[in-house]
Structure formats: structure tokens, C-alpha cells
Design a protein around this motif. Structure first.
Motif, PDB file in Angstrom:
ATOM      1  N   ASP A  55     106.428 -51.332  20.885  1.00 44.91           N
ATOM      2  CA  ASP A  55     107.193 -50.115  21.127  1.00 44.91           C
ATOM      3  C   ASP A  55     106.246 -48.919  21.196  1.00 44.91           C
ATOM      4  OD1 ASP A  55     109.539 -48.501  21.399  1.00 44.91           O
ATOM      5  OD2 ASP A  55     109.599 -48.181  19.228  1.00 44.91           O
ATOM      6  N   LYS A  59     104.798 -47.199  24.930  1.00 44.08           N
ATOM      7  CA  LYS A  59     105.261 -45.820  25.157  1.00 44.08           C
ATOM      8  C   LYS A  59     104.095 -44.845  25.215  1.00 44.08           C
ATOM      9  CE  LYS A  59     109.892 -46.403  23.218  1.00 44.08           C
ATOM     10  NZ  LYS A  59     110.759 -46.158  22.032  1.00 44.08           N
ATOM     11  N   ASP A  60     103.120 -45.012  24.307  1.00 48.81           N
ATOM     12  CA  ASP A  60     101.951 -44.124  24.343  1.00 48.81           C
ATOM     13  C   ASP A  60     101.137 -44.334  25.618  1.00 48.81           C
ATOM     14  OD1 ASP A  60     102.491 -42.810  21.956  1.00 48.81           O
ATOM     15  OD2 ASP A  60     101.115 -44.034  20.760  1.00 48.81           O
ATOM     16  N   HIS A  63     102.972 -42.700  28.446  1.00 48.36           N
ATOM     17  CA  HIS A  63     102.833 -41.245  28.270  1.00 48.36           C
ATOM     18  C   HIS A  63     101.444 -40.774  28.727  1.00 48.36           C
ATOM     19  CE1 HIS A  63     103.888 -37.356  26.586  1.00 48.36           C
ATOM     20  NE2 HIS A  63     102.707 -37.330  25.999  1.00 48.36           N
ATOM     21  N   ASP A 150     112.646 -46.853  18.105  1.00 47.93           N
ATOM     22  CA  ASP A 150     112.878 -45.417  18.074  1.00 47.93           C
ATOM     23  C   ASP A 150     111.588 -44.595  18.093  1.00 47.93           C
ATOM     24  OD1 ASP A 150     112.060 -46.080  15.535  1.00 47.93           O
ATOM     25  OD2 ASP A 150     113.726 -45.113  14.497  1.00 47.93           O
ATOM     26  N   TYR A 151     110.458 -45.222  18.375  1.00 48.43           N
ATOM     27  CA  TYR A 151     109.175 -44.504  18.417  1.00 48.43           C
ATOM     28  C   TYR A 151     109.182 -43.511  19.567  1.00 48.43           C
ATOM     29  CZ  TYR A 151     104.230 -43.513  18.915  1.00 48.43           C
ATOM     30  OH  TYR A 151     103.038 -42.865  19.019  1.00 48.43           O
ATOM     31  N   GLN A 152     108.618 -42.342  19.312  1.00 44.97           N
ATOM     32  CA  GLN A 152     108.430 -41.316  20.326  1.00 44.97           C
ATOM     33  C   GLN A 152     106.931 -41.150  20.572  1.00 44.97           C
ATOM     34  OE1 GLN A 152     111.040 -39.793  21.996  1.00 44.97           O
ATOM     35  NE2 GLN A 152     112.198 -41.331  20.857  1.00 44.97           N
ATOM     36  N   GLN A 155     104.120 -39.728  18.081  1.00 46.42           N
ATOM     37  CA  GLN A 155     104.799 -39.531  16.801  1.00 46.42           C
ATOM     38  C   GLN A 155     103.846 -39.606  15.611  1.00 46.42           C
ATOM     39  OE1 GLN A 155     108.272 -42.009  16.346  1.00 46.42           O
ATOM     40  NE2 GLN A 155     108.073 -42.068  14.138  1.00 46.42           N
TER      41      GLN A 155
END
Length: 157
Positions: A55, A59-60, A63, A150-152, A155
Motif C-alpha cells: 500500500d 502509492k509513494d 506519487h 488507508d496510507y496517504q 504520510q
């Protein structure tokens, strides 16, 4: 499924996290290309079944500009034409270094020599350190059944 232990809120777990994060920063600040770092963290996490790290690192990576095509093909990197020879060497070293306990004989001389063709000694040290670090994270998350989703991006710093 529920989390077995909140090691972020545990004094020993929090201290360990602090030190392993410091080790990870050494690798992140090295000359090993960031894209290679992401690909290797994702591949080790796939092998180890660590949803939390998958996750986070997918996502990173997205990004940071990594394409969805490459992210979606990491698990099948041998059959995908979207990775460089250097990335393939790093992914092979990651797989062999992650699967040491699977009775595969460890990291072969061929895999090491191939990686050494593409990376200098500092980058090789960073790659070996990254493989060790992500495997430690994967195991901590898997053992304690940390939940993912739920990782952004960014974060954790």
C-alpha cells in the motif's frame, strides 16, 4: 482480521521503528535510483505478502511519478519489457535475497555479478541494505497483522 499489536504505540516497537527508519533513510539518501528502490521494496513486499508495505510503496512510487504500467508489472518483471537491465538485476537480487529461507540456495554468484555490472559499490551496499530493511518491515507487519489500505503518500515523512 484485526491487528495483533500496535507496535507504533509500544515503547519497544516505537524505539525499534525509530532505528529501522534511520537505516531506511540512509538507503533513501543514497545514489541508488529512487525508482529502483521502489521497485525492489514492492517486489519483496509482494513475495512476503505484506499489504501495508505494498500500500505504502506503490502509492509513494506513483506519487513520485512511477507509471501504473510498471507498478502493475512488478510481479511479472521477467516477462515485462518496461524495466531496464539494471532494474532487472536489482529485482533478481531482491527476489533471491528475500527467498533465502525458501531453500533456493541464497543469492547466486550470477545474480550478484549481474547487479555489480549495473551498480557501483555504494549502490550495491544500498541495495543490500534496502533488501534487508524491507524484509524486516514485511515481517513485522505480517507477524502483527497490520492492516493496509488507508496510507496517504508521504504520510510517514
Amino acid at each position: 482480521m484485526s491487528t495483533r499489536l500496535n507496535y507504533y504505540g509500544n515503547p519497544v516497537g516505537a524505539r525499534f521503528q525509530k532505528y529501522i527508519n534511520s537505516a531506511g533513510k540512509v538507503v533513501a539518501d543514497s545514489t541508488l535510483p529512487a525508482a529502483t528502490q521502489f521497485l525492489c521494496m514492492i517486489r519483496a513486499s509482494q513475495i512476503n505478502g505484506c499489504a501495508v508495505c505494498l500500500d505504502m510503496h506503490t502509492k509513494d512510487a506513483a506519487h513520485a511519478g512511477e507509471t501504473s504500467v510498471r507498478l502493475n508489472l512488478v510481479a511479472a518483471w521477467r516477462e515485462a519489457k518496461v524495466f531496464t537491465d539494471a532494474e532487472r538485476a536489482a529485482l533478481e537480487l531482491t527476489e533471491q535475497g528475500t527467498r533465502i529461507a525458501d531453500g533456493t540456495g541464497g543469492v547466486t554468484d550470477e545474480a550478484w555479478a549481474n547487479a555489480a555490472k549495473h551498480y557501483d559499490e555504494e549502490q550495491l551496499a544500498a541495495l543490500v541494505s534496502l533488501i534487508a530493511c524491507i524484509n524486516a518491515y514485511n515481517r513485522m507487519n505480517a507477524i502483527t497483522q497490520q492492516l493496509a489500505g488507508d496510507y496517504q503518500p508521504g504520510q510517514w515523512g
